[in-house]
Scaffold this active site. Structure first.
Site, PDB file in Angstrom:
ATOM      1  N   LYS A   1       0.685  -1.201  -0.091  1.00  0.00           N
ATOM      2  CA  LYS A   1      -0.095  -0.167   0.053  1.00  0.00           C
ATOM      3  C   LYS A   1       1.124   1.316  -0.046  1.00  0.00           C
ATOM      4  O   LYS A   1       0.421   2.268  -0.587  1.00  0.00           O
ATOM      5  CB  LYS A   1      -1.032   0.080   1.088  1.00  0.00           C
ATOM      6  CG  LYS A   1      -2.057  -0.890   0.942  1.00  0.00           C
ATOM      7  CD  LYS A   1      -3.360  -0.909   1.966  1.00  0.00           C
ATOM      8  CE  LYS A   1      -4.561  -1.827   1.642  1.00  0.00           C
ATOM      9  NZ  LYS A   1      -5.540  -1.642   2.417  1.00  0.00           N
TER      10      LYS A   1
ATOM     11  N   LYS B   1      -4.893  -8.761  -6.733  1.00  0.00           N
ATOM     12  CA  LYS B   1      -5.975  -8.747  -5.804  1.00  0.00           C
ATOM     13  C   LYS B   1      -7.286  -7.834  -6.135  1.00  0.00           C
ATOM     14  O   LYS B   1      -7.120  -6.686  -6.602  1.00  0.00           O
ATOM     15  CB  LYS B   1      -5.536  -8.497  -4.397  1.00  0.00           C
ATOM     16  CG  LYS B   1      -6.887  -8.741  -3.178  1.00  0.00           C
ATOM     17  CD  LYS B   1      -6.387  -8.423  -1.964  1.00  0.00           C
ATOM     18  CE  LYS B   1      -6.488  -6.996  -1.654  1.00  0.00           C
ATOM     19  NZ  LYS B   1      -6.689  -6.709  -0.161  1.00  0.00           N
TER      20      LYS B   1
ATOM     21  N   LYS C   1     -10.646  -2.345  -3.761  1.00  0.00           N
ATOM     22  CA  LYS C   1     -11.485  -1.048  -3.672  1.00  0.00           C
ATOM     23  C   LYS C   1     -10.718  -0.111  -4.404  1.00  0.00           C
ATOM     24  O   LYS C   1     -11.228   0.918  -4.977  1.00  0.00           O
ATOM     25  CB  LYS C   1     -11.677  -0.605  -2.269  1.00  0.00           C
ATOM     26  CG  LYS C   1     -12.435  -1.534  -1.530  1.00  0.00           C
ATOM     27  CD  LYS C   1     -12.714  -0.894   0.020  1.00  0.00           C
ATOM     28  CE  LYS C   1     -13.340  -2.059   0.722  1.00  0.00           C
ATOM     29  NZ  LYS C   1     -12.498  -1.692   2.276  1.00  0.00           N
TER      30      LYS C   1
HETATM   31  N1  AQP Z   1      -9.839  -9.451  -3.338  1.00  0.00           N
HETATM   32  C1  AQP Z   1     -10.146 -10.000  -2.097  1.00  0.00           C
HETATM   33  N2  AQP Z   1     -10.520 -11.404  -1.983  1.00  0.00           N
HETATM   34  C2  AQP Z   1     -10.723 -12.019  -0.768  1.00  0.00           C
HETATM   35  N3  AQP Z   1     -11.190 -11.265   0.336  1.00  0.00           N
HETATM   36  C3  AQP Z   1     -10.784  -9.876   0.276  1.00  0.00           C
HETATM   37  N4  AQP Z   1     -10.867  -8.858   1.200  1.00  0.00           N
HETATM   38  C4  AQP Z   1     -10.636  -7.862   0.614  1.00  0.00           C
HETATM   39  N5  AQP Z   1     -10.361  -7.995  -0.689  1.00  0.00           N
HETATM   40  C5  AQP Z   1     -10.180  -9.336  -0.839  1.00  0.00           C
HETATM   41  C6  AQP Z   1     -11.471  -9.148   2.778  1.00  0.00           C
HETATM   42  O1  AQP Z   1     -12.475  -8.222   2.994  1.00  0.00           O
HETATM   43  C7  AQP Z   1     -12.450  -7.874   4.249  1.00  0.00           C
HETATM   44  C8  AQP Z   1     -12.522  -6.547   4.427  1.00  0.00           C
HETATM   45  O2  AQP Z   1     -11.307  -5.935   3.947  1.00  0.00           O
HETATM   46  P1  AQP Z   1     -11.130  -4.245   4.068  1.00  0.00           P
HETATM   47  O3  AQP Z   1     -12.054  -3.471   3.341  1.00  0.00           O
HETATM   48  O4  AQP Z   1     -10.879  -4.176   5.574  1.00  0.00           O
HETATM   49  O5  AQP Z   1      -9.757  -3.993   3.566  1.00  0.00           O
HETATM   50  P2  AQP Z   1      -8.822  -4.429   2.260  1.00  0.00           P
HETATM   51  O6  AQP Z   1      -8.228  -5.807   2.327  1.00  0.00           O
HETATM   52  O7  AQP Z   1      -7.651  -3.629   2.259  1.00  0.00           O
HETATM   53  O8  AQP Z   1      -9.651  -4.205   1.006  1.00  0.00           O
HETATM   54  P3  AQP Z   1      -9.483  -3.812  -0.443  1.00  0.00           P
HETATM   55  O9  AQP Z   1     -10.415  -4.005  -1.361  1.00  0.00           O
HETATM   56  O10 AQP Z   1      -8.099  -4.639  -0.551  1.00  0.00           O
HETATM   57  O11 AQP Z   1      -9.064  -2.151  -0.305  1.00  0.00           O
HETATM   58  P4  AQP Z   1      -7.868  -1.543  -0.610  1.00  0.00           P
HETATM   59  O12 AQP Z   1      -8.046  -1.264  -2.362  1.00  0.00           O
HETATM   60  O13 AQP Z   1      -8.042  -0.320  -0.085  1.00  0.00           O
HETATM   61  O14 AQP Z   1      -6.528  -2.234  -0.520  1.00  0.00           O
HETATM   62  C9  AQP Z   1     -11.146  -8.638   4.685  1.00  0.00           C
HETATM   63  O15 AQP Z   1     -11.465  -9.680   5.626  1.00  0.00           O
HETATM   64  C10 AQP Z   1     -10.279  -8.782   3.581  1.00  0.00           C
HETATM   65  O16 AQP Z   1      -9.683 -10.005   3.797  1.00  0.00           O
END
Ligand code: AQP
Length: 333
Positions: free
Chosen positions: A114, A198, A201
């Site tokens: 990140k 992955k 968001k």
């Molecule tokens: N691609 C994914 N596949 C499976 N699980 C996922 N999670 C996130 N992306 C995937 C799971 O969703 C839960 C909440 O995640 P979060 O919102 O707390 O944060 P994150 O993992 O940082 O989500 P993003 O979409 O990846 O956001 P950005 O773009 O900001 O990095 C968690 O249990 C996570 O494992």
């Protein structure tokens, strides 16, 4: 065994199919088991580790609660609350950061991903994010934490922090060491545009993900445009090595239809991608559209969503306040 479940989702907008299949779908199953005590948190303190627009953040907090409810989490069975409304999270995070080692945090791959190339410009919050996550979990004596595969390393760190605190303050078993609950299959959903990245968001391309607020046409269009390879559908799981996009799309199909990967492969073996994609879009519309419609309906009633958060925060606050008092006593405050 009765399980104490804790998990959180960041209100950073664009909740997507990866969040749903990797986390929220499991939350719903755990919520439905009467042996479990579940706490689901909108982790807004985590969200501000990267820059957020205050008005957008407020909207996204409500949207995350709406997504929990629309997906099937019942606020009468589970506590749904907002992290910043329970100040014990910030207090515990500070105390735990004083027992955590910089070397431990330096190993966290999510920070490296990140923060990107210019680590010096990342916030201190982004760096110490896993310590706050440990505080969230440990305040509630959580026994199990359902997360996607990407959070595995943070969970291991949380276990180390709990053990270190217990050792440092000679309080064996005081902080409960939690177990991760990570589904063996389909726990990492990949981008629709790149099977090695992955689904996320923050991906600038909206075509890389299915948002939980997408409508029929958006879902169909995104699946139509999803990256594939020129070969026909695989004959067996061995054919999937070096075919990340095929593997991801088949994984999504299997997870949504609650089938094994092997069964899905047999269903489509030798066919061309267009036929498979048509069916995939159908099952996704069937699954996601009712959630999307319900989210939009709930968002029209912000008072209802705020009341759910207030009620949940009061309940969570009682548990967390008791624990932070005990933590402070152990520390010597
Ligand atoms: N691609 C994914 N596949 C499976 N699980 C996922 N999670 C996130 N992306 C995937 C799971 O969703 C839960 C909440 O995640 P979060 O919102 O707390 O944060 P994150 O993992 O940082 O989500 P993003 O979409 O990846 O956001 P950005 O773009 O900001 O990095 C968690 O249990 C996570 O494992």
């Amino acid at each position: 065994m009765n399980k104490k479940i804790f998990s959180g989702v960041q209100p950073t907008g664009n909740l997507h199919l990866g969040n749903y299949l990797g986390a929220i779908k499991n939350f719903v199953e755990l919520n439905n088991d009467k042996n479990n005590k579940c706490i689901f948190c909108v982790v807004d303190l985590h969200a501000i580790t990267t820059k957020q627009d205050p008005l957008e953040l407020k909207k996204n907090i409500r949207e995350t609660v709406a997504t929990f409810l629309a997906s099937g989490i019942d606020p009468k069975k589970s506590i749904i609350f907002n992290q910043s409304m329970v100040s014990a999270h910030s207090e515990a995070a500070w105390i735990l950061s004083c027992v955590s080692k910089i070397g431990w945090l330096n190993r966290m791959t999510q920070f490296k991903e990140k923060a990107g190339k210019d680590k010096e410009k990342a916030s201190i919050g982004l760096y110490s994010y896993p310590v706050l996550m440990a505080a969230d979990i440990l305040l509630y004596d959580s026994s199990h934490v359902p997360v996607g595969d990407d959070q595995k390393q943070h969970l291991e760190l949380c276990r180390d922090i709990a053990q270190k605190f217990n050792n440092d303050f000679n309080a064996p078993q005081f902080l409960k060491v939690p177990e991760p609950l990570i589904k063996k299959e389909f726990s990492r959903i990949m981008s629709l545009k790149d099977g090695l990245k992955k689904m996320s968001k923050s991906d600038p391309s909206d075509l890389s993900r299915i948002n939980l607020t997408d409508d029929n046409d958006q879902i169909v269009n995104k699946i139509k445009k999803a990256k594939t390879d020129p070969m026909p559908m695989p004959e067996s799981s061995k054919d999937l090595s070096k075919r990340p996009e095929a593997e991801n799309l088949l994984g999504i199909y299997s997870s949504v239809t609650n089938n094994t990967l092997e069964k899905s492969i047999i269903e489509f073996q030798g066919k061309n991608f267009s036929e498979f994609k048509e069916r995939l879009a159908e099952v996704l519309v069937e699954k996601i559209l009712p959630i999307s419609k319900e989210i939009k309906k709930l968002l029209n009633d912000s008072k209802y969503l705020d009341d759910i958060m207030l009620d949940g925060s009061n309940k969570a606050g009682i548990i967390a306040t008791k624990k932070i008092k005990e933590i402070k006593l152990l520390v010597g405050f």
